[in-house]
Each structure stands twice: as structure tokens, then as C-alpha cells.
Scaffold this motif. Structure first.
Motif, PDB file in Angstrom:
ATOM      1  N   GLU A  81       0.566  -1.192  -0.091  1.00  0.00           N
ATOM      2  CA  GLU A  81      -0.073   0.288  -0.081  1.00  0.00           C
ATOM      3  C   GLU A  81       0.763   1.345   0.077  1.00  0.00           C
ATOM      4  O   GLU A  81       1.884   1.459   0.537  1.00  0.00           O
ATOM      5  N   LEU A  82       0.303   2.100  -0.882  1.00  0.00           N
ATOM      6  CA  LEU A  82       1.855   3.225  -0.798  1.00  0.00           C
ATOM      7  C   LEU A  82       0.860   4.397  -0.088  1.00  0.00           C
ATOM      8  O   LEU A  82      -0.178   4.129   0.675  1.00  0.00           O
ATOM      9  N   GLU A  83       1.373   5.506   0.132  1.00  0.00           N
ATOM     10  CA  GLU A  83       1.488   6.328   1.431  1.00  0.00           C
ATOM     11  C   GLU A  83      -0.032   7.446   0.283  1.00  0.00           C
ATOM     12  O   GLU A  83      -0.575   7.901   1.712  1.00  0.00           O
ATOM     13  N   ASP A  84       0.011   7.362  -1.108  1.00  0.00           N
ATOM     14  CA  ASP A  84      -1.943   7.439  -1.447  1.00  0.00           C
ATOM     15  C   ASP A  84      -2.723   7.186  -1.462  1.00  0.00           C
ATOM     16  O   ASP A  84      -3.736   6.802  -1.206  1.00  0.00           O
ATOM     17  N   GLY A  85      -2.667   5.499   0.184  1.00  0.00           N
ATOM     18  CA  GLY A  85      -3.582   4.608   0.190  1.00  0.00           C
ATOM     19  C   GLY A  85      -3.307   4.143  -1.181  1.00  0.00           C
ATOM     20  O   GLY A  85      -4.977   2.634  -1.153  1.00  0.00           O
ATOM     21  N   THR A  86      -3.428   3.980  -2.637  1.00  0.00           N
ATOM     22  CA  THR A  86      -3.350   3.282  -3.704  1.00  0.00           C
ATOM     23  C   THR A  86      -2.131   2.228  -3.482  1.00  0.00           C
ATOM     24  O   THR A  86      -1.813   1.644  -2.397  1.00  0.00           O
ATOM     25  N   ARG A  87      -3.070   1.256  -4.321  1.00  0.00           N
ATOM     26  CA  ARG A  87      -2.527  -1.081  -3.990  1.00  0.00           C
ATOM     27  C   ARG A  87      -2.145  -1.459  -5.224  1.00  0.00           C
ATOM     28  O   ARG A  87      -1.788  -2.608  -5.264  1.00  0.00           O
ATOM     29  N   ILE A  88      -1.542  -0.549  -5.567  1.00  0.00           N
ATOM     30  CA  ILE A  88      -0.726  -0.919  -7.053  1.00  0.00           C
ATOM     31  C   ILE A  88      -0.053  -0.772  -7.468  1.00  0.00           C
ATOM     32  O   ILE A  88       1.134   0.350  -7.350  1.00  0.00           O
ATOM     33  N   THR A  89       0.997  -1.846  -7.509  1.00  0.00           N
ATOM     34  CA  THR A  89       2.975  -2.256  -7.850  1.00  0.00           C
ATOM     35  C   THR A  89       2.987  -2.592  -8.958  1.00  0.00           C
ATOM     36  O   THR A  89       2.019  -4.228  -9.240  1.00  0.00           O
ATOM     37  N   GLU A  90       4.216  -2.331  -9.437  1.00  0.00           N
ATOM     38  CA  GLU A  90       4.241  -3.369 -10.999  1.00  0.00           C
ATOM     39  C   GLU A  90       5.958  -3.606 -10.864  1.00  0.00           C
ATOM     40  O   GLU A  90       6.135  -3.674 -11.428  1.00  0.00           O
ATOM     41  N   LEU A  91       6.408  -5.249 -10.410  1.00  0.00           N
ATOM     42  CA  LEU A  91       7.334  -5.494 -10.148  1.00  0.00           C
ATOM     43  C   LEU A  91       7.717  -5.896 -11.820  1.00  0.00           C
ATOM     44  O   LEU A  91       7.269  -6.973 -12.219  1.00  0.00           O
ATOM     45  N   LYS A  92       9.550  -5.066 -12.254  1.00  0.00           N
ATOM     46  CA  LYS A  92      10.099  -6.119 -13.685  1.00  0.00           C
ATOM     47  C   LYS A  92      11.435  -6.409 -13.096  1.00  0.00           C
ATOM     48  O   LYS A  92      11.620  -5.603 -12.254  1.00  0.00           O
ATOM     49  N   TYR A  93      11.195  -7.162 -13.665  1.00  0.00           N
ATOM     50  CA  TYR A  93      13.279  -7.925 -13.765  1.00  0.00           C
ATOM     51  C   TYR A  93      14.436  -6.759 -13.556  1.00  0.00           C
ATOM     52  O   TYR A  93      13.975  -5.854 -15.100  1.00  0.00           O
ATOM     53  N   ASP A  94      14.472  -6.685 -13.142  1.00  0.00           N
ATOM     54  CA  ASP A  94      16.040  -5.822 -13.365  1.00  0.00           C
ATOM     55  C   ASP A  94      17.603  -6.061 -13.423  1.00  0.00           C
ATOM     56  O   ASP A  94      18.263  -5.537 -13.128  1.00  0.00           O
TER      57      ASP A  94
END
Length: 742
Positions: A81-94
Motif C-alpha cells: 500500500e502506497l502513502e496515497d492509499g493506492t495498492r498498485i505496484t508492478e514489479l519488473k525484472y532488473d
């Protein structure tokens, strides 16, 4: 073997002597390709690469650490959960790193290597550029074991706070495996280790604990098996979590017949604040593949946990035969009574006397004194040191019971520090067994327990400790944590426990520690890291123990299974079974007695003396040998198992019949793990006769079982490989000898 990378295809091949695990980077996502029997290394594996249908999105992609909210509608492995309350993250290979050996997990128990050549490790680095969330997936593959160990580290590399709401240790998508079955261990107090097996269907199958401990109800282990899988045949994929707190494990079958299995810290009532620069490390999941049935899966876990999870002086030493006074006296004892039991034990060859509950504070029942870890001079006028020295003079070592994670409301400690228990201000404090749980998130609480125990360990010759925990966590809150960290309490409790155990076991390496939680309520790999054996169940009835010990062996080595002979009628179920039957069941674990030896008849004492002498001869094989389960107590009236030495030249078979069978047919038991090319001398405990059989015959045709017409029958057979000279039959040898003389 080890880890190899095909840069052009983004394919990672993790390979042991008999197993392969393949990962591919597809559109920036780590994707699961294969897990099973060993595949040969080839320059190209284009036929194995993942190709998703056009427009299918993430919902059809078999991922290694899936997310939710961007097209995959199945259970995710993590959620932030981000500080703005949203819960969208997308992990990509690095990127990735390959390491020799196995990295240490800070603050958590874990399997280990003694030499870096034993294993190779792969780190897959994933990032969400928007939030700054970085995730490192750690895979370790052992060269000579069909084992992959997985864990995950989640870090905040951004400039704003993140809040983890879910952070599992491992997730695997098995394509085309929707028709598998799931096996796990369930139960309750006194009914631990029940094997459950049921088909997977579309939807979710889940086991978990919300109790702050791994629990009697479900063990942190599950296996996915094919429908045809038996002890000796078929595929099995095992998942075992090295953790002692609330956990979850689940299999989700989607509409396309793929199965997603995930395991880790329970997401229920969990959150973890990640300030910029902070990291969270998950416990590790130990994943085992077997192409030859459940038995091979179990033996892989047994060898790994016995030799690369358990630590310290005792992990590979033979364990002492003990007598525990609990069911003999409960709280009603004095020093002379204790020593009288020890005196009888010394005459019978027993090696360790254990003083259980009731020696401290004013502890005359369950309702007081937990936390007051000083000796009760009413019962022990000379103190613990006096009792221990009297026991030592008899030739026995001295052991002691503690319940260091608990506090009684009726105790000096509680009256002085009422805020030291887990609690929520203004809310009722739920008591169980008239006790509360100490707040192990607090350093001062752990320091108090360390100081209390170490004062005893440095003044009393204690060589064994039974570390008990008799209730679950309730009102899970801490007066020492800020509001944004309250949902971290349960996990921080476990981390605090591990920190204390590391400190105590390191400072007192001569002590053999045994874990207990009302029996098997916390029988998990996390505790085995600090304590190489566990009191398997408070239920000491031999018939019930057939199931409990058999089920527990699905994942845990026999060296970890505490098993005692108790009095009859049994205190848990009231059943009366013969002393010989009780002894044979208990000798299939870490052997001991839990009764008043002074009440035995002369005949019973002779039986105990024989049992003790026998176990001293066989315990190395029982505790360190390979276990083969032969007949399941969950499937009928009979049970059987055997232990085989690493060189296959020695074996021990136990067979049990619960109820007598009228006009019974001829019964046999087919053995396992022997060398088919060797011949074995087989000695029967019933007749004392010795016969010679080929290993091939014993495994194909079996060993005859001749029970008496009585309930509760047991027998054992000792097998020793016949040396090359004696493989002639007696007549041939006699003719050869006479010919040489002439």
C-alpha cells in the motif's frame, strides 16, 4: 549443476543431481517454466519457453512472484500500500546475481551449508519504478539434494512510506497440474499429525494458523501429489515453511487447469511499515521434489533438516534415554520423591532425569507463578542444585522444564510489570490456563527471561531443557509499539523469540533443548533450528502415537520426534496396552519414560531394563537412519515402518497390530531401502530365531508377520547384511571346510 543462464532467451536453469527448476523472463516478468526431474543442459531450450496467448495478459502467465491489480486476478504473492492509499505496484525484472553457497538470513532460522560447494544461489532482482519497491527473490539449489530453498526480501528504495499488507515467501505456478491432490497435516491438541489428502478442484484450498504459532490444527507444510502417488511411486512437490508463527499455505486452481501454490507469513492481521531505506525479510520455504513417491520426499526433508537445519552439539549425537516426572507426580512432589524416581531409573540404565512443571515460585497448580523463575524452597529445601547433584551422583544427567514465554496474573512478575504481557489498552486480557503471553517484541522482557534462565544454567548442572508454550496469542498488541506498527506485533513476537533462542543456545551449547507447545503445537522447522527435538504430543497412548508419529514423519526426521512410555490406564484416553507395545512404539523416536518407575513390579522393571538396553543398541540407526513407512495406521489395523543405515548393511523393522484378528490370513510386510544384491540375517523379537533372506526377496515378497492372538501386538526385526564369507549356506560351508581339512 548449479545455476546457469541463457542470456538470449532469459532462461535460468537451476539444476541438482536429479532435479531441474526453470525460470524465464517474459516481458519483464519472472515466469515459472518447469520443476521436476533433471533436464540435461542444452544450448537451446526453445521448446520449453513460455508463449502466452495474444491478449491473455498476466492472468495466463505462470509467474514466480505474482502481483494483483494489473491483470492477474489470482492470489498475489505480495501486496504493498502506497502513502496515497493506492495498492498498485508492478514489479519488473532488473537483473540477477549468482552466488556460491547459501546466504544467511539475518534474524531468521534457515537451512545452511557447511561448504559453499554444497549449493548455488540465484538472486532475481525486481523493481517497481513508480513506488521504489525493490524485491529480491532468493533461490538456493543444493547440488546433491532435490531441494530448492526460496525466500524474499522487500525493500523501500523510494522517498515515501510503503506498507506491506502481504509478503509471502514463495509462489509457484504449475501449468497443467490442476488435477493434483493436496496433502497436509491437521489435528488438535492430543491429535496432532493427521494426514489429510484430497483432490484439488477449481478454486482455492487453504490451510493456515491465525494463532501466533504454527499450531496443533495445521502444520506449516503441504505437498502437491499426482493422483497415483504412493509411498514409492509418483510425483510429489513438498513445501515446508521455516517459521514458528501464524502462516498460510494454499493451492489455487484456475479455469485453465493450472495450480498456483503459495506459502508464507499469514496475511490476515498482518502489515509491515517500510520507511524509506527499510527492508522486510520473509521466512524461507523449503521446496522438495520427488519422482519416486512420498517416501523419497520425506527422506529428503529428513536428511536436510537433520544435518542442515538442526545445529549445535546434539544434531548428530545420539540422544539420551530419559525419565520425566510429570505424569508420575504432576505438581505434588518433593526432593526425595524426585530422587527416588531417578534412583530407579539409574538401576534400569536410564541416562537423564527431567524435572517438569512445579519447581518454581509457588507453583502448586496451573494458576500461578509463571515468570517467577526461582526455585520453590518449600518443595526443594536444598534448591535445584541439591536435586541435580543427587541425581548426578546416581550417574544420571539432570534436565528441567520451563515455560519462558508466559506470565501468570498471580505472579510476582505480573504484579511488578502488568504491561509486560501482550495486550490492548482498555480491552479484556484473555486468559488460557490462567496465563497470559509475555510481550517478546520488547527487549527488556527478553533480557529478563535471559537473565532468569542463565542464572539457573550457571548455578545448576542442567544438561537438558524442555521449553514449553501452552497457549496461543490473543489481544495481539504491544505497549511498546507505535500505532502504525501494531499489526507487526505477531511477527515481531516470533523475531523476538528467535533472538532470545539464538542468544541462549549460543551461550549454553552443552544443553540439549527440546521444544514443546502442549505437545506438537509448535512442531515446525523454525524451532528445530534452535532445538533439535520436539515433544511430539501430550498424548502418550501408544495406539494414538502410531498415527501421530507416522504423520509427523511425513516431513520431520525421527531424530526430532520425542516419544515416551507412560503409565496405564493412559492419562489421555484411558486405554490399557502392554508395556512391550508401548515400548516398541516409543523406541521409534527419541525414547524415554513419563511415569513413576517406583511403582513398577519386578517383572516390569526387567522389561524396562531390556527396552533400555535394546534402545542403546539401536538408537543410532533409529535417529540417524533412513525411514521407510511400510503400512499406514490411517488405513487399517496394522502399522509398520523401518530404519535403514546409509550403507544399507543394517536395518530395523517395527510392525504393530492394534486389535486381534480371528482366523487371520498370512500377512507379510514388504520392506524398502535394502540392497537387492545383499543377503540379510533377520532376527525376530518374537521367536529370537535368525534366518537369512535376500534383500530382493524382502522387498518383493516381504517378511512374514506372525502375531499372537491378543490385542496390541508389536514385533521388531533386526537385519544385518551377511558378510561375503558367510553367504554360503551352512551345508556348502561345511563341505568346503571338510575338503580343506582332507
Amino acid at each position: 549443476m548449479g545455476v546457469t543462464v541463457q542470456e538470449q532467451t532469459g532462461l535460468f536453469h537451476l539444476q541438482s543431481s536429479d532435479m531441474s527448476y526453470l525460470i524465464q523472463i517474459v516481458d519483464g516478468y519472472p515466469v515459472h517454466v518447469y520443476w521436476g526431474g533433471k533436464l540435461k543442459q542444452r544450448e537451446k531450450m526453445s521448446d520449453l519457453l513460455i508463449h502466452t496467448p495474444a491478449g491473455a495478459g498476466l492472468d495466463r502467465l505462470p509467474q514466480e512472484y505474482p502481483q494483483y491489480g494489473s491483470g492477474d486476478f489470482r492470489n498475489p504473492a505480495y501486496q504493498a500500500e502506497l502513502e496515497d492509499g493506492t495498492r498498485i505496484t508492478e514489479l519488473k525484472y532488473d537483473g540477477y546475481r549468482i552466488l556460491k553457497g547459501k546466504p544467511h538470513l539475518i534474524g531468521l532460522p534457515a537451512v545452511y551449508t557447511e561448504d559453499e560447494s554444497e549449493a548455488d544461489s540465484l538472486e532475481l532482482i525486481l523493481k517497481d519504478t513508480y513506488s521504489g519497491l525493490k524485491v529480491v527473490l532468493l533461490y538456493t539449489i543444493f547440488a546433491d539434494r532435490n531441494v530448492i530453498v526460496r525466500s524474499t526480501q522487500l525493500s523501500n528504495e523510494g522517498d515515501k512510506k510503503l506498507r506491506l499488507r502481504r509478503a509471502l515467501s514463495a509462489s509457484v505456478d504449475l501449468t497443467g497440474k490442476g488435477d493434483m491432490e493436496i496433502m497436509y497435516l491437521s489435528g488438535a491438541w492430543a491429535r496432532e499429525g493427521t494426514i489429510r489428502r484430497r483432490p484439488l478442484v477449481q478454486g482455492e484450498t487453504r490451510i493456515d494458523s491465525k494463532r501466533g504459532m504454527s499450531s496443533h490444527q495445521f502444520n506449516p507444510f503441504a505437498a502437491l501429489v499426482s493422483k497415483e502417488t504412493t509411498e514409492d511411486h509418483g510425483e510429489a512437490f513438498g513445501f515446508s515453511l521455516v517459521y514458528s508463527g501464524s502462516f498460510e499455505a494454499g493451492a489455487e486452481v484456475d479455469s485453465f487447469g493450472s495450480t498456483r501454490f503459495s506459502i508464507g507469513v499469514n496475511s490476515f492481521d498482518f502489515a509491515w511499515q517500510l520507511n524509506p531505506g527499510d527492508s522486510f525479510q520473509t521466512p524461507e520455504a523449503v521446496m522438495v521434489y520427488s519422482g519416486h513417491g512420498l517416501g523419497e520426499m520425506s527422506r529428503t526433508y529428513h536428511r536436510l533438516y537433520r544435518t542442515r537445519l538442526c545445529r549445535g552439539k546434539y544434531w548428530d549425537e545420539e540422544r539420551p534415554i530419559l525419565v520425566n516426572n510429570w505424569e508420575a507426580t504432576y505438581f505434588n512432589f518433593d526432593a526425595d520423591k524426585l530422587v527416588s524416581i531417578a534412583e530407579e531409573g539409574a538401576k534400569l540404565g536410564i541416562e537423564l532425569f527431567v524435572l517438569d512443571d512445579g519447581w518454581f515460585g509457588k507453583r502448586d497448580s496451573d494458576n500461578s507463578s509463571l515468570g517467577d523463575w526461582y526455585e520453590d524452597r518449600r518443595k526443594l529445601p536444598g534448591g535445584l542444585a541439591d536435586v541435580a547433584e543427587r541425581v548426578n551422583r546416581l550417574g544420571l544427567k539432570f534436565g528441567l522444564w520451563f515455560e519462558p514465554e508466559m506470565i501468570s496474573p498471580d505472579s510476582e512478575l505480573y504484579r511488578k510489570h502488568p504491561d509486560w504481557c501482550l495486550h490492548v489498552p482498555g480491552r479484556r486480557r484473555t486468559e488460557a490456563r490462567w496465563q497470559l503471553v509475555l510481550d517478546y517484541t520488547r527487549q527488556e522482557v527478553r533480557d529478563y527471561i535471559y537473565d532468569s534462565l542463565s542464572a539457573i544454567f550457571t548455578s545448576v548442572p542442567v544438561s537438558y531443557v524442555k521449553w514449553d508454550m501452552n497457549r496461543c496469542l490473543t489481544e495481539i498488541g504491544s505497549a511498546a509499539l507505535q500505532p502504525e506498527h501494531q499489526a507487526e506485533t505477531a511477527h515481531r513476537y516470533v523475531l523476538g523469540l528467535y533472538e532470545l533462542l539464538e542468544r541462549i543456545t549460543a551461550d549454553f551449547p552443552h544443553i540439549l533443548f527440546e521444544s514443546c507447545s502442549s505437545g506438537g503445537g509448535r512442531f515446525d522447522p523454525g524451532m528445530l533450528y534452535y532445538m533439535p527435538q520436539t515433544w511430539t504430543s501430550d498424548n502418550t497412548d501408544a495406539v494414538e502415537r502410531l498415527k501421530i508419529q507416522y504423520g509427523t514423519s511425513l516431513v520431520y526426521p525421527v531424530s526430532a520426534i520425542g516419544a515416551h512410555v507412560s503409565a496405564v490406564p493412559n492419562h489421555q484416553v484411558g486405554r490399557i496396552t502392554p508395556l512391550e507395545f508401548r515400548g516398541d512404539v516409543a523406541m521409534s523416536g527419541n525414547f524415554g519414560y513419563e511415569l513413576d518407575l517406583t511403582n513398577f513390579t519386578d517383572e516390569e522393571k526387567e522389561t524396562v531394563k531390556r527396552q533400555v538396553a535394546t534402545y542403546k543398541q539401536i538408537r543410532g540407526l533409529v535417529q540417524q537412519g533412513d525411514l521407510y513407512r511400510l503400512k499406514s495406521p490411517f488405513e487399517g489395523n496394522e502399522s509398520a515402518w523401518m530404519f535403514v543405515s546409509e550403507d544399507k548393511e543394517e536395518a530395523l523393522v517395527y510392525a504393530f497390530q492394534v486389535m486381534a484378528v480371528p482366523n487371520a490370513p498370512l500377512r507379510t510386510v514388504r520392506l524398502g531401502g535394502l540392497d537387492p544384491e545383499l543377503e540379510y540375517e533377520v532376527e525376530s523379537s518374537i521367536s529370537g530365531e535368525k534366518s537369512i533372506y535376500g534383500g530382493d526377496r524382502l522387498m518383493q515378497l516381504g517378511l512374514p508377520l506372525k502375531y499372537e492372538q491378543k490385542d496390541y501386538q508389536s514385533m521388531w526385526f533386526r537385519l544385518k547384511a551377511v558378510k561375503p564369507l558367510t553367504r554360503f549356506n551352512i551345508k556348502s560351508y561345511a563341505r568346503l571346510r571338510n575338503h580343506r581339512r582332507s
